[in-house]
Write a protein that holds these residues in place. Structure first.
Motif, PDB file in Angstrom:
ATOM      1  N   SER A 108    -104.175 -30.859  41.955  1.00 50.03           N
ATOM      2  CA  SER A 108    -104.237 -32.038  42.815  1.00 50.03           C
ATOM      3  C   SER A 108    -103.022 -32.122  43.727  1.00 50.03           C
ATOM      4  O   SER A 108    -101.944 -31.624  43.384  1.00 50.03           O
ATOM      5  CB  SER A 108    -104.295 -33.313  41.955  1.00 50.03           C
ATOM      6  N   VAL A 158    -115.980 -32.246  50.615  1.00 52.82           N
ATOM      7  CA  VAL A 158    -114.916 -32.855  49.814  1.00 52.82           C
ATOM      8  C   VAL A 158    -115.389 -34.076  49.038  1.00 52.82           C
ATOM      9  O   VAL A 158    -114.615 -34.628  48.238  1.00 52.82           O
ATOM     10  CB  VAL A 158    -113.699 -33.229  50.687  1.00 52.82           C
ATOM     11  N   ARG A 207    -114.373 -35.304  45.402  1.00 49.90           N
ATOM     12  CA  ARG A 207    -113.097 -34.675  45.018  1.00 49.90           C
ATOM     13  C   ARG A 207    -111.902 -35.318  45.727  1.00 49.90           C
ATOM     14  O   ARG A 207    -110.809 -35.366  45.163  1.00 49.90           O
ATOM     15  CB  ARG A 207    -113.114 -33.175  45.342  1.00 49.90           C
ATOM     16  N   MET A 241    -106.303 -35.571  46.770  1.00 53.06           N
ATOM     17  CA  MET A 241    -107.150 -34.384  46.696  1.00 53.06           C
ATOM     18  C   MET A 241    -107.127 -33.853  45.274  1.00 53.06           C
ATOM     19  O   MET A 241    -106.076 -33.430  44.783  1.00 53.06           O
ATOM     20  CB  MET A 241    -106.656 -33.320  47.680  1.00 53.06           C
ATOM     21  N   ASP A 242    -108.263 -33.878  44.621  1.00 50.53           N
ATOM     22  CA  ASP A 242    -108.402 -33.397  43.249  1.00 50.53           C
ATOM     23  C   ASP A 242    -109.361 -32.206  43.209  1.00 50.53           C
ATOM     24  O   ASP A 242    -110.116 -31.978  44.152  1.00 50.53           O
ATOM     25  CB  ASP A 242    -108.925 -34.526  42.351  1.00 50.53           C
ATOM     26  N   SER A 243    -109.322 -31.493  42.112  1.00 52.22           N
ATOM     27  CA  SER A 243    -110.205 -30.331  41.915  1.00 52.22           C
ATOM     28  C   SER A 243    -110.149 -29.402  43.123  1.00 52.22           C
ATOM     29  O   SER A 243    -111.184 -28.978  43.650  1.00 52.22           O
ATOM     30  CB  SER A 243    -111.644 -30.797  41.657  1.00 52.22           C
ATOM     31  N   LYS A 258    -109.842 -26.360  45.672  1.00 49.38           N
ATOM     32  CA  LYS A 258    -110.407 -25.019  45.706  1.00 49.38           C
ATOM     33  C   LYS A 258    -109.674 -24.185  46.753  1.00 49.38           C
ATOM     34  O   LYS A 258    -109.107 -24.742  47.704  1.00 49.38           O
ATOM     35  CB  LYS A 258    -111.884 -25.087  46.084  1.00 49.38           C
ATOM     36  N   ASP A 315    -110.099 -25.075  50.308  1.00 45.52           N
ATOM     37  CA  ASP A 315    -109.422 -26.259  50.853  1.00 45.52           C
ATOM     38  C   ASP A 315    -108.113 -25.901  51.550  1.00 45.52           C
ATOM     39  O   ASP A 315    -107.478 -26.769  52.150  1.00 45.52           O
ATOM     40  CB  ASP A 315    -109.132 -27.259  49.733  1.00 45.52           C
TER      41      ASP A 315
END
Length: 119
Positions: A17, A67, A70, A86-88, A90, A93
């Motif tokens: 994150s 997004v 997430r 911003m979580d999870s 990738k 991103d």
């Protein structure tokens, strides 16, 4: 002169994150800021800048499909700040993230902050 200054970018592992922040300059009054739309965009290498998230003065929010679920956009009108949680994260991103503000019919951009998602 209106300025938007982003911060909070960096290197993070997949699944991690980050929280991005965007501060509006003193030339934007609190009242104007509170009713203005604030957005986040991003641009990956070799790709066009794309919309990420938007928060209105309502505040209502909407997100890019890529997004949704997430990322979370929020604002603090008293501080004239907008955030992007911003979580999870990738690898897809990975990009330079830009803050965008629409004040009194004019559009302003920050300088961008780099987000890199990599192991």
């Amino acid at each position: 002169q209106v300025q938007l200054v982003e911060s909070g970018g960096g290197l993070v592992q997949p699944g991690g994150s980050l929280r991005l922040s965007c501060a509006a300059s003193a030339s934007v009054s609190g009242r104007v800021f509170s009713v203005s739309d604030m957005l986040w965009y991003r641009q990956a290498p070799g790709r066009q800048r794309e919309f990420v998230a938007r928060i209105t003065g309502g505040p209502g929010t909407n997100y890019a499909d890529s997004v949704k679920g997430r990322f979370t956009i929020s604002r603090d009108n008293a501080k004239k700040m907008v955030y992007l949680q911003m979580d999870s994260l990738k690898p897809d991103d990975t990009a330079v993230y830009y803050c965008n503000g629409r004040f009194m019919g004019s559009e302003y951009w920050g300088q961008g902050t780099q987000v890199t998602v990599s192991s």
